[in-house]
Scaffold this motif. Structure first.
Motif, PDB file in Angstrom:
ATOM      1  N   LEU A  20       0.461  -0.856  -0.113  1.00  0.00           N
ATOM      2  CA  LEU A  20       0.150  -0.022  -0.023  1.00  0.00           C
ATOM      3  C   LEU A  20       1.305   1.399   0.045  1.00  0.00           C
ATOM      4  CD1 LEU A  20      -2.719  -0.912   2.912  1.00  0.00           C
ATOM      5  CD2 LEU A  20      -2.788  -0.980   0.427  1.00  0.00           C
ATOM      6  N   ILE A  21       2.132   0.990   0.918  1.00  0.00           N
ATOM      7  CA  ILE A  21       2.714   2.662   0.823  1.00  0.00           C
ATOM      8  C   ILE A  21       3.334   2.822  -0.450  1.00  0.00           C
ATOM      9  CG2 ILE A  21       5.022   3.100   2.369  1.00  0.00           C
ATOM     10  CD1 ILE A  21       3.741   1.841   4.495  1.00  0.00           C
ATOM     11  N   ALA A  22       4.333   1.584  -0.331  1.00  0.00           N
ATOM     12  CA  ALA A  22       4.416   2.034  -1.696  1.00  0.00           C
ATOM     13  C   ALA A  22       3.961   1.746  -3.164  1.00  0.00           C
ATOM     14  CB  ALA A  22       5.417   0.181  -1.782  1.00  0.00           C
ATOM     15  N   TYR A  23       2.876   1.805  -3.410  1.00  0.00           N
ATOM     16  CA  TYR A  23       2.085   1.986  -4.834  1.00  0.00           C
ATOM     17  C   TYR A  23       2.272   3.341  -4.687  1.00  0.00           C
ATOM     18  CZ  TYR A  23      -1.440   2.060  -8.394  1.00  0.00           C
ATOM     19  OH  TYR A  23      -2.218   2.531  -9.316  1.00  0.00           O
ATOM     20  N   SER A  24       1.325   4.237  -2.725  1.00  0.00           N
ATOM     21  CA  SER A  24       1.368   5.435  -2.673  1.00  0.00           C
ATOM     22  C   SER A  24       2.616   7.060  -3.212  1.00  0.00           C
ATOM     23  CB  SER A  24       0.449   5.188  -1.723  1.00  0.00           C
ATOM     24  OG  SER A  24      -1.041   4.870  -1.353  1.00  0.00           O
ATOM     25  N   VAL A  25       3.427   6.384  -2.486  1.00  0.00           N
ATOM     26  CA  VAL A  25       4.201   6.656  -2.951  1.00  0.00           C
ATOM     27  C   VAL A  25       5.041   7.026  -4.226  1.00  0.00           C
ATOM     28  CG1 VAL A  25       6.990   6.911  -2.369  1.00  0.00           C
ATOM     29  CG2 VAL A  25       5.991   6.847  -0.548  1.00  0.00           C
ATOM     30  N   SER A  26       5.014   5.618  -4.943  1.00  0.00           N
ATOM     31  CA  SER A  26       5.293   5.936  -6.610  1.00  0.00           C
ATOM     32  C   SER A  26       4.041   6.806  -7.593  1.00  0.00           C
ATOM     33  CB  SER A  26       5.139   4.349  -6.828  1.00  0.00           C
ATOM     34  OG  SER A  26       5.505   4.270  -8.345  1.00  0.00           O
ATOM     35  N   GLN A  27       2.766   7.131  -6.196  1.00  0.00           N
ATOM     36  CA  GLN A  27       1.666   7.610  -7.287  1.00  0.00           C
ATOM     37  C   GLN A  27       2.627   9.243  -7.617  1.00  0.00           C
ATOM     38  OE1 GLN A  27      -1.699   6.896  -5.413  1.00  0.00           O
ATOM     39  NE2 GLN A  27      -3.114   6.096  -7.260  1.00  0.00           N
ATOM     40  N   ILE A  28       2.895   8.962  -5.505  1.00  0.00           N
ATOM     41  CA  ILE A  28       3.144  10.839  -5.840  1.00  0.00           C
ATOM     42  C   ILE A  28       4.154  11.193  -6.656  1.00  0.00           C
ATOM     43  CG2 ILE A  28       3.746  12.200  -4.210  1.00  0.00           C
ATOM     44  CD1 ILE A  28       2.130  10.534  -1.937  1.00  0.00           C
ATOM     45  N   GLY A  29       5.252  10.044  -6.543  1.00  0.00           N
ATOM     46  CA  GLY A  29       6.568  11.060  -7.683  1.00  0.00           C
ATOM     47  C   GLY A  29       5.933  10.547  -8.952  1.00  0.00           C
ATOM     48  N   GLU A  30       5.342   9.798  -9.640  1.00  0.00           N
ATOM     49  CA  GLU A  30       5.263   9.738 -11.319  1.00  0.00           C
ATOM     50  C   GLU A  30       3.834  11.522 -11.125  1.00  0.00           C
ATOM     51  OE1 GLU A  30       2.890   6.270 -12.322  1.00  0.00           O
ATOM     52  OE2 GLU A  30       4.442   5.347 -11.012  1.00  0.00           O
ATOM     53  N   PHE A  31       3.922  12.054 -10.185  1.00  0.00           N
ATOM     54  CA  PHE A  31       2.396  13.205  -9.748  1.00  0.00           C
ATOM     55  C   PHE A  31       3.276  14.121  -9.874  1.00  0.00           C
ATOM     56  CE2 PHE A  31       0.285  16.598  -8.629  1.00  0.00           C
ATOM     57  CZ  PHE A  31      -1.064  16.517  -9.192  1.00  0.00           C
ATOM     58  N   ILE A  32       4.957  13.531  -9.447  1.00  0.00           N
ATOM     59  CA  ILE A  32       5.701  15.335 -10.248  1.00  0.00           C
ATOM     60  C   ILE A  32       6.023  14.913 -10.507  1.00  0.00           C
ATOM     61  CG2 ILE A  32       8.177  16.056  -8.804  1.00  0.00           C
ATOM     62  CD1 ILE A  32       7.163  15.284  -6.288  1.00  0.00           C
ATOM     63  N   GLU A  33       6.231  13.920 -11.539  1.00  0.00           N
ATOM     64  CA  GLU A  33       6.798  14.242 -12.743  1.00  0.00           C
ATOM     65  C   GLU A  33       6.729  14.006 -14.070  1.00  0.00           C
ATOM     66  OE1 GLU A  33       8.899  10.138 -12.206  1.00  0.00           O
ATOM     67  OE2 GLU A  33      10.682  10.649 -11.060  1.00  0.00           O
ATOM     68  N   LYS A  34       5.690  14.274 -13.568  1.00  0.00           N
ATOM     69  CA  LYS A  34       4.002  14.844 -14.980  1.00  0.00           C
ATOM     70  C   LYS A  34       3.721  15.918 -14.902  1.00  0.00           C
ATOM     71  CE  LYS A  34       2.714   9.782 -16.275  1.00  0.00           C
ATOM     72  NZ  LYS A  34       1.870   8.598 -15.920  1.00  0.00           N
ATOM     73  N   ASN A  35       4.575  16.652 -13.747  1.00  0.00           N
ATOM     74  CA  ASN A  35       3.864  18.440 -13.878  1.00  0.00           C
ATOM     75  C   ASN A  35       2.821  18.853 -13.406  1.00  0.00           C
ATOM     76  OD1 ASN A  35       6.532  19.477 -13.818  1.00  0.00           O
ATOM     77  ND2 ASN A  35       6.511  19.227 -16.243  1.00  0.00           N
ATOM     78  N   GLY A  36       2.094  17.450 -11.835  1.00  0.00           N
ATOM     79  CA  GLY A  36       1.175  18.141 -11.537  1.00  0.00           C
ATOM     80  C   GLY A  36      -0.448  17.258 -12.593  1.00  0.00           C
ATOM     81  N   SER A  37      -0.109  16.252 -13.582  1.00  0.00           N
ATOM     82  CA  SER A  37      -0.774  15.292 -14.199  1.00  0.00           C
ATOM     83  C   SER A  37      -0.686  14.724 -13.676  1.00  0.00           C
ATOM     84  CB  SER A  37      -0.408  16.104 -16.147  1.00  0.00           C
ATOM     85  OG  SER A  37      -1.465  15.334 -16.485  1.00  0.00           O
ATOM     86  N   GLN A  38      -2.220  13.975 -13.888  1.00  0.00           N
ATOM     87  CA  GLN A  38      -2.370  12.364 -13.979  1.00  0.00           C
ATOM     88  C   GLN A  38      -2.550  11.536 -15.365  1.00  0.00           C
ATOM     89  OE1 GLN A  38      -6.203  12.317 -11.218  1.00  0.00           O
ATOM     90  NE2 GLN A  38      -4.620  13.045  -9.756  1.00  0.00           N
ATOM     91  N   GLU A  39      -2.911  12.481 -16.319  1.00  0.00           N
ATOM     92  CA  GLU A  39      -2.700  11.634 -17.083  1.00  0.00           C
ATOM     93  C   GLU A  39      -1.405  10.614 -18.203  1.00  0.00           C
ATOM     94  OE1 GLU A  39      -3.103  14.577 -20.177  1.00  0.00           O
ATOM     95  OE2 GLU A  39      -4.844  15.253 -19.398  1.00  0.00           O
TER      96      GLU A  39
END
Length: 146
Positions: free
Chosen positions: A127-146
């Motif tokens: 649960l933790i690893a997936y959630s942390v990965s989501q936040i990292g990807e969100f940052i890398e996509k400049n605040g986009s969830q696409e």
């Protein structure tokens, strides 16, 4: 909300809050915060307590181990394990730059990363690893969830 260059900030303050306040969340939040700190550093942020350029506030509002026996015997969402959070990226003056609602739930019917036979600790780390990965990807996509 328009995408913003979240990677353009160098110094970040991380604030993780526990709105669940159970023994499970109190034990899990330090692991979540530690992994998130590591992820932020790996993508180039300096974590600071004073004079940040951006503040990341993560409020964990669901964190439950569920019940492995119910996931195994019944499935279909019974006994699901869940971690849900809201991440807000703000300027030091409080202006909201971006927001992410995210998390992970294990319901027992996953074909990949199936938690049915995992220990509670392995489920929590998933649960933790997936959630942390989501936040990292969100940052890398400049605040986009696409």
């Amino acid at each position: 909300m328009d995408p913003v260059n979240l990677k353009g900030f160098q110094k970040i303050e991380l604030i993780v809050t526990d709105s669940v306040n159970t023994a499970y969340s109190k034990n899990g939040l330090p692991m979540f915060a530690g992994r998130l700190r590591g992820r932020l550093q790996s993508i180039g942020y300096a974590l600071v307590d004073a004079a940040p350029q951006m503040i990341l506030e993560v409020n964990v509002h669901e964190f439950d181990p569920g019940n492995r026996a119910l996931r195994t015997l019944i499935g279909f969402g019974a006994g699901r394990a869940v971690l849900k959070y809201t991440a807000r990226f703000k300027t030091p003056m409080g202006k909201l730059l971006a927001e992410l609602e995210g998390g992970k739930a294990y319901h027992g019917l996953e074909l990949v990363d199936n938690p049915t036979f995992k220990s509670d600790e392995a489920t929590r780390m998933g649960l933790i690893a997936y959630s942390v990965s989501q936040i990292g990807e969100f940052i890398e996509k400049n605040g986009s969830q696409e």
